[in-house]
Design a protein around this motif. Sequence first.
Motif, PDB file in Angstrom:
ATOM      1  N   THR A 171       0.812  -1.211   0.000  1.00  0.00           N
ATOM      2  CA  THR A 171       0.000   0.000   0.000  1.00  0.00           C
ATOM      3  C   THR A 171       0.845   1.260   0.000  1.00  0.00           C
ATOM      4  N   ARG A 172       0.154   2.342  -0.349  1.00  0.00           N
ATOM      5  CA  ARG A 172       0.802   3.657  -0.324  1.00  0.00           C
ATOM      6  C   ARG A 172       0.835   4.168   1.115  1.00  0.00           C
ATOM      7  N   GLU A 173       1.522   5.262   1.309  1.00  0.00           N
ATOM      8  CA  GLU A 173       1.750   5.793   2.654  1.00  0.00           C
ATOM      9  C   GLU A 173       0.459   6.148   3.381  1.00  0.00           C
ATOM     10  N   THR A 174      -0.521   6.689   2.689  1.00  0.00           N
ATOM     11  CA  THR A 174      -1.756   7.089   3.369  1.00  0.00           C
ATOM     12  C   THR A 174      -2.493   5.884   3.940  1.00  0.00           C
ATOM     13  N   ALA A 175      -2.469   4.760   3.248  1.00  0.00           N
ATOM     14  CA  ALA A 175      -3.153   3.566   3.728  1.00  0.00           C
ATOM     15  C   ALA A 175      -2.310   2.802   4.742  1.00  0.00           C
ATOM     16  N   ARG A 176      -1.013   3.032   4.755  1.00  0.00           N
ATOM     17  CA  ARG A 176      -0.136   2.306   5.695  1.00  0.00           C
ATOM     18  C   ARG A 176      -0.499   2.595   7.145  1.00  0.00           C
ATOM     19  N   ARG A 177      -0.813   3.835   7.439  1.00  0.00           N
ATOM     20  CA  ARG A 177      -1.201   4.172   8.815  1.00  0.00           C
ATOM     21  C   ARG A 177      -2.448   3.410   9.230  1.00  0.00           C
ATOM     22  N   ARG A 178      -3.369   3.303   8.305  1.00  0.00           N
ATOM     23  CA  ARG A 178      -4.620   2.577   8.577  1.00  0.00           C
ATOM     24  C   ARG A 178      -4.324   1.090   8.831  1.00  0.00           C
ATOM     25  N   VAL A 179      -3.445   0.499   8.036  1.00  0.00           N
ATOM     26  CA  VAL A 179      -3.086  -0.914   8.216  1.00  0.00           C
ATOM     27  C   VAL A 179      -2.386  -1.120   9.554  1.00  0.00           C
ATOM     28  N   ILE A 180      -1.472  -0.239   9.895  1.00  0.00           N
ATOM     29  CA  ILE A 180      -0.757  -0.355  11.171  1.00  0.00           C
ATOM     30  C   ILE A 180      -1.725  -0.230  12.332  1.00  0.00           C
ATOM     31  N   ARG A 181      -2.664   0.670  12.247  1.00  0.00           N
ATOM     32  CA  ARG A 181      -3.676   0.829  13.309  1.00  0.00           C
ATOM     33  C   ARG A 181      -4.519  -0.440  13.412  1.00  0.00           C
ATOM     34  N   ALA A 182      -4.855  -1.064  12.285  1.00  0.00           N
ATOM     35  CA  ALA A 182      -5.655  -2.292  12.305  1.00  0.00           C
ATOM     36  C   ALA A 182      -4.883  -3.458  12.900  1.00  0.00           C
ATOM     37  N   ILE A 183      -3.589  -3.517  12.627  1.00  0.00           N
ATOM     38  CA  ILE A 183      -2.762  -4.585  13.196  1.00  0.00           C
ATOM     39  C   ILE A 183      -2.664  -4.424  14.712  1.00  0.00           C
ATOM     40  N   GLY A 184      -2.491  -3.185  15.136  1.00  0.00           N
ATOM     41  CA  GLY A 184      -2.279  -2.912  16.566  1.00  0.00           C
ATOM     42  C   GLY A 184      -3.514  -3.035  17.348  1.00  0.00           C
TER      43      GLY A 184
END
Length: 175
Positions: A162-175
């Motif tokens: 994913t691009r940078e904007t979606a990466r934060r969302r993925v990291i939040r979902a993992i955490g």
Amino acid sequence: LKPALEGRSPELRKAAVAALGRIGVPAALGLIFVMTNDPVPTVRFEAIRCLGRREGRPFVNALISKMEDATLGRVNYIETLGRIGDRAALPALKMQLGSGDSAIRGATLTALARIEGERAIPLLERFIRSSRERIRNQAIDALGETGSPRAVRLLATTLARTRETARRRVIRAIG
């Protein structure tokens, strides 16, 4: 909290119900049941959400029938059904995926993930592969609700693509 439950402000009553839900003692459960009859819908929804799966089960059929009739506020019904987590709501929730409304789709994906857990992952994988960013983001958020190691692996592979904007969302979902 009793004075707050009897106050005039719906927001105060809603906050008091949420606090009672976090307490989790039998006396609090009785007060929460009383608040399921509150005249303000948001307070009723919060009370039903706080009941949980076992105590919230009697409300499922009524929520499903009202959800299907509602045009505005359908997201509240979907979120409440997801928080109760009863599998009886699955057919009605899956029918909501056909809605063109993105808020309804996002709430439905999250509710399905909460109810089905790991069983919802194949459905969510299809939404992650969508060409539309909003749909992918909703599926990523829903994957975070499954609590499954398989979902974490899928999110990790999604993070790499994913691009940078979606990466934060993925990291939040993992955490």
